[in-house]
Write a protein that holds these residues in place. Structure first.
Motif, PDB file in Angstrom:
ATOM      1  N   LEU A   1      42.979  61.383  66.368  1.00 45.33           N
ATOM      2  CA  LEU A   1      43.454  59.928  65.974  1.00 45.33           C
ATOM      3  C   LEU A   1      43.338  59.634  64.691  1.00 45.33           C
ATOM      4  CD1 LEU A   1      44.909  57.461  66.718  1.00 45.33           C
ATOM      5  CD2 LEU A   1      42.575  56.364  67.397  1.00 45.33           C
ATOM      6  N   GLU A   2      44.551  59.581  63.973  1.00 41.58           N
ATOM      7  CA  GLU A   2      44.492  59.263  62.664  1.00 41.58           C
ATOM      8  C   GLU A   2      43.550  60.438  61.575  1.00 41.58           C
ATOM      9  OE1 GLU A   2      46.040  56.485  60.237  1.00 41.58           O
ATOM     10  OE2 GLU A   2      47.357  57.407  61.508  1.00 41.58           O
ATOM     11  N   SER A   3      43.929  61.377  61.556  1.00 37.99           N
ATOM     12  CA  SER A   3      43.397  62.751  60.735  1.00 37.99           C
ATOM     13  C   SER A   3      44.132  63.545  60.304  1.00 37.99           C
ATOM     14  CB  SER A   3      42.693  63.558  61.910  1.00 37.99           C
ATOM     15  OG  SER A   3      41.738  64.301  61.370  1.00 37.99           O
ATOM     16  N   ASP A   4      43.401  64.172  59.080  1.00 35.22           N
ATOM     17  CA  ASP A   4      43.893  65.360  58.348  1.00 35.22           C
ATOM     18  C   ASP A   4      42.835  66.323  58.259  1.00 35.22           C
ATOM     19  OD1 ASP A   4      42.476  64.356  56.468  1.00 35.22           O
ATOM     20  OD2 ASP A   4      44.039  64.214  54.891  1.00 35.22           O
ATOM     21  N   ALA A   5      43.130  67.388  57.259  1.00 29.56           N
ATOM     22  CA  ALA A   5      42.262  68.320  57.088  1.00 29.56           C
ATOM     23  C   ALA A   5      41.207  67.792  56.117  1.00 29.56           C
ATOM     24  CB  ALA A   5      42.796  69.426  56.652  1.00 29.56           C
ATOM     25  N   GLY A   6      41.352  66.767  55.576  1.00 31.93           N
ATOM     26  CA  GLY A   6      40.472  66.293  54.397  1.00 31.93           C
ATOM     27  C   GLY A   6      41.104  66.143  53.109  1.00 31.93           C
ATOM     28  N   SER A   7      41.253  64.832  52.676  1.00 33.58           N
ATOM     29  CA  SER A   7      42.037  64.349  51.490  1.00 33.58           C
ATOM     30  C   SER A   7      41.407  63.248  50.881  1.00 33.58           C
ATOM     31  CB  SER A   7      43.224  64.161  51.864  1.00 33.58           C
ATOM     32  OG  SER A   7      43.590  63.055  52.781  1.00 33.58           O
ATOM     33  N   GLY A   8      41.765  62.973  49.696  1.00 34.12           N
ATOM     34  CA  GLY A   8      41.208  61.797  48.950  1.00 34.12           C
ATOM     35  C   GLY A   8      40.592  62.284  47.355  1.00 34.12           C
ATOM     36  N   THR A   9      40.506  61.106  46.824  1.00 34.56           N
ATOM     37  CA  THR A   9      39.903  61.296  45.277  1.00 34.56           C
ATOM     38  C   THR A   9      38.528  60.571  45.299  1.00 34.56           C
ATOM     39  OG1 THR A   9      40.839  59.146  44.508  1.00 34.56           O
ATOM     40  CG2 THR A   9      42.297  61.090  44.644  1.00 34.56           C
ATOM     41  N   LEU A  10      37.881  60.881  44.135  1.00 39.71           N
ATOM     42  CA  LEU A  10      36.529  60.356  43.787  1.00 39.71           C
ATOM     43  C   LEU A  10      36.883  58.814  43.814  1.00 39.71           C
ATOM     44  CD1 LEU A  10      33.792  60.365  43.047  1.00 39.71           C
ATOM     45  CD2 LEU A  10      34.117  60.978  40.559  1.00 39.71           C
ATOM     46  N   ASP A  11      37.699  58.338  43.322  1.00 39.67           N
ATOM     47  CA  ASP A  11      38.079  56.785  43.224  1.00 39.67           C
ATOM     48  C   ASP A  11      38.253  56.162  44.526  1.00 39.67           C
ATOM     49  OD1 ASP A  11      37.988  57.033  40.288  1.00 39.67           O
ATOM     50  OD2 ASP A  11      40.427  56.703  40.314  1.00 39.67           O
ATOM     51  N   ASP A  12      38.808  56.821  45.451  1.00 39.29           N
ATOM     52  CA  ASP A  12      38.873  56.444  46.715  1.00 39.29           C
ATOM     53  C   ASP A  12      37.508  56.209  47.579  1.00 39.29           C
ATOM     54  OD1 ASP A  12      41.657  56.529  46.822  1.00 39.29           O
ATOM     55  OD2 ASP A  12      41.690  58.350  47.487  1.00 39.29           O
ATOM     56  N   ALA A  13      36.657  57.136  47.243  1.00 35.04           N
ATOM     57  CA  ALA A  13      35.353  57.318  47.828  1.00 35.04           C
ATOM     58  C   ALA A  13      34.462  56.074  47.174  1.00 35.04           C
ATOM     59  CB  ALA A  13      34.547  58.624  47.676  1.00 35.04           C
ATOM     60  N   VAL A  14      34.559  55.954  45.756  1.00 33.29           N
ATOM     61  CA  VAL A  14      33.871  54.784  45.061  1.00 33.29           C
ATOM     62  C   VAL A  14      34.412  53.534  45.528  1.00 33.29           C
ATOM     63  CG1 VAL A  14      33.663  54.019  42.799  1.00 33.29           C
ATOM     64  CG2 VAL A  14      33.313  56.168  42.997  1.00 33.29           C
ATOM     65  N   GLY A  15      35.567  53.456  45.738  1.00 26.18           N
ATOM     66  CA  GLY A  15      36.230  52.256  46.341  1.00 26.18           C
ATOM     67  C   GLY A  15      35.649  51.616  47.526  1.00 26.18           C
ATOM     68  N   LEU A  16      35.578  52.934  48.451  1.00 32.46           N
ATOM     69  CA  LEU A  16      34.982  52.457  49.869  1.00 32.46           C
ATOM     70  C   LEU A  16      33.557  52.093  49.672  1.00 32.46           C
ATOM     71  CD1 LEU A  16      36.614  55.122  51.997  1.00 32.46           C
ATOM     72  CD2 LEU A  16      36.553  52.840  52.490  1.00 32.46           C
ATOM     73  N   GLY A  17      33.027  52.643  48.964  1.00 33.42           N
ATOM     74  CA  GLY A  17      31.329  52.384  48.608  1.00 33.42           C
ATOM     75  C   GLY A  17      31.388  50.978  48.192  1.00 33.42           C
ATOM     76  N   GLU A  18      32.284  50.555  47.175  1.00 36.05           N
ATOM     77  CA  GLU A  18      32.128  49.071  46.511  1.00 36.05           C
ATOM     78  C   GLU A  18      32.428  48.168  47.636  1.00 36.05           C
ATOM     79  OE1 GLU A  18      34.615  49.653  43.337  1.00 36.05           O
ATOM     80  OE2 GLU A  18      33.170  50.320  41.912  1.00 36.05           O
ATOM     81  N   PHE A  19      33.413  48.578  48.454  1.00 39.89           N
ATOM     82  CA  PHE A  19      33.819  47.337  49.417  1.00 39.89           C
ATOM     83  C   PHE A  19      32.615  47.250  50.349  1.00 39.89           C
ATOM     84  CE2 PHE A  19      35.194  46.976  53.851  1.00 39.89           C
ATOM     85  CZ  PHE A  19      35.688  45.595  53.776  1.00 39.89           C
ATOM     86  N   PHE A  20      31.838  48.374  50.960  1.00 38.16           N
ATOM     87  CA  PHE A  20      30.956  48.161  51.938  1.00 38.16           C
ATOM     88  C   PHE A  20      29.786  47.277  51.136  1.00 38.16           C
ATOM     89  CE2 PHE A  20      33.076  51.690  54.159  1.00 38.16           C
ATOM     90  CZ  PHE A  20      33.464  50.746  55.161  1.00 38.16           C
ATOM     91  N   ALA A  21      29.473  47.542  49.740  1.00 37.91           N
ATOM     92  CA  ALA A  21      28.232  47.139  48.934  1.00 37.91           C
ATOM     93  C   ALA A  21      28.726  45.621  48.804  1.00 37.91           C
ATOM     94  CB  ALA A  21      28.213  47.807  47.613  1.00 37.91           C
ATOM     95  N   SER A  22      29.964  45.083  48.723  1.00 40.53           N
ATOM     96  CA  SER A  22      30.358  43.839  48.515  1.00 40.53           C
ATOM     97  C   SER A  22      29.852  42.755  49.604  1.00 40.53           C
ATOM     98  CB  SER A  22      31.840  43.599  48.169  1.00 40.53           C
ATOM     99  OG  SER A  22      32.675  43.923  49.335  1.00 40.53           O
ATOM    100  N   TRP A  23      29.697  43.521  50.850  1.00 40.34           N
ATOM    101  CA  TRP A  23      29.430  42.553  52.070  1.00 40.34           C
ATOM    102  C   TRP A  23      27.992  41.592  51.675  1.00 40.34           C
ATOM    103  CZ3 TRP A  23      30.098  45.131  57.532  1.00 40.34           C
ATOM    104  CH2 TRP A  23      31.472  45.703  57.673  1.00 40.34           C
ATOM    105  N   PRO A  24      28.111  40.469  52.195  1.00 36.36           N
ATOM    106  CA  PRO A  24      26.980  39.886  52.107  1.00 36.36           C
ATOM    107  C   PRO A  24      25.915  40.131  52.972  1.00 36.36           C
ATOM    108  CG  PRO A  24      28.869  38.267  52.259  1.00 36.36           C
ATOM    109  CD  PRO A  24      29.291  39.729  52.415  1.00 36.36           C
ATOM    110  N   VAL A  25      24.766  40.205  52.309  1.00 33.97           N
ATOM    111  CA  VAL A  25      23.704  40.731  53.104  1.00 33.97           C
ATOM    112  C   VAL A  25      22.463  39.516  52.939  1.00 33.97           C
ATOM    113  CG1 VAL A  25      21.593  42.274  53.600  1.00 33.97           C
ATOM    114  CG2 VAL A  25      23.763  43.215  52.535  1.00 33.97           C
ATOM    115  N   HIS A  26      22.308  38.846  54.223  1.00 36.28           N
ATOM    116  CA  HIS A  26      23.205  39.120  55.479  1.00 36.28           C
ATOM    117  C   HIS A  26      24.269  38.075  55.742  1.00 36.28           C
ATOM    118  CE1 HIS A  26      19.770  36.261  55.385  1.00 36.28           C
ATOM    119  NE2 HIS A  26      20.173  35.869  56.446  1.00 36.28           N
TER     120      HIS A  26
END
Length: 240
Positions: free
Chosen positions: A97-122
């Motif tokens: 479901l919603e898959s490919d062989a692998g794709s994306g850029t370094l900026d995409d990975a960094v952006g995801l990391g920044e999004f999850f890091a932006s969550w308030p804890v806690h």
């Protein structure tokens, strides 16, 4: 038997409605993949091979090495694809479901990391978490999966681990994809993360691959178009 693999920053519980729908016909098992849910929070190894070996070990444990129907979404679909390539003897059929062989850029990975890091804890409570994460099925699933401690609600994953995981997923694995021998269905959402050209390339690279599409659905179609997802999934499994 059906084994289900969730996507990045997800956990097995978000597939509870899918499991319930399948349970009358199949034994169903869902895995919290490493770094996620109630699995090891900070694994030393987040390579694709480590995820594959976890699934192989699970299949050996729950089905005694008998072939299973393997279902995955997003990162979980990528894992499922690699399991099917590495251990064809363990896979009866494959649903991505919603898959490919692998794709994306370094900026995409960094952006995801920044999004999850932006969550308030806690978060103080569900309402605060929903106010921050938004009104969507995936936000509701994230809130439901939060760890409930005495001082509030905490994510069950770390942002840097999510970024590391997705970096590995982004490397294209075309050789593995075209080597998959199991009968395979790829399911795409019209509002998912892939363009039509991207979808067509993935499906066409492996002759014999079946494709189904969900309308009015997001990348998390198992949450926002459950009825259509179950209809497509059960039809395929019952004829596999």
């Amino acid at each position: 038997m059906v084994v289900i693999l969730h996507g990045l920053a997800g956990e097995s519980g978000e597939f509870a409605p899918t499991m319930a729908a399948l349970a009358q016909q199949y034994r169903v098992v869902a895995l919290d993949q490493r770094g996620h849910g109630r699995s090891t929070r900070r694994p030393a190894d987040v390579s694709r091979d480590s995820f594959v070996q976890d699934v192989v070990a699970l299949i050996a444990h729950v089905s005694h090495d008998s072939p299973v129907h393997l279902v995955g979404q997003s990162m979980g679909a990528h894992t499922a694809m690699l399991v099917a390539a590495a251990r064809p003897d363990l896979i009866d059929s494959l649903v991505l479901l919603e898959s490919d062989a692998g794709s994306g850029t370094l900026d995409d990975a960094v952006g995801l990391g920044e999004f999850f890091a932006s969550w308030p804890v806690h978060f103080t409570d569900d309402a605060e978490a929903l106010a921050f994460l938004g009104d969507s099925p995936i936000a509701a699933a994230w809130v439901k999966s939060l760890e409930r401690r005495n001082d509030g609600l905490w994510p069950r994953f770390d942002a840097d681990i999510m970024e590391s995981c997705i970096r590995h997923v982004m490397r294209p694995r075309w050789d593995e994809w075209v080597s998959v021998r199991a009968r395979t269905l790829v399911v795409y959402a019209d509002g998912g993360m892939f363009t039509e050209a991207h979808k067509q390339e993935f499906v066409s690279r492996r002759p014999g691959t079946l494709r189904a599409d969900l309308a009015n659905a997001s990348h998390d179609a198992h949450l926002d178009q459950l009825e259509g997802w179950i209809r497509i999934l059960t039809r395929f499994l019952n004829t596999a």
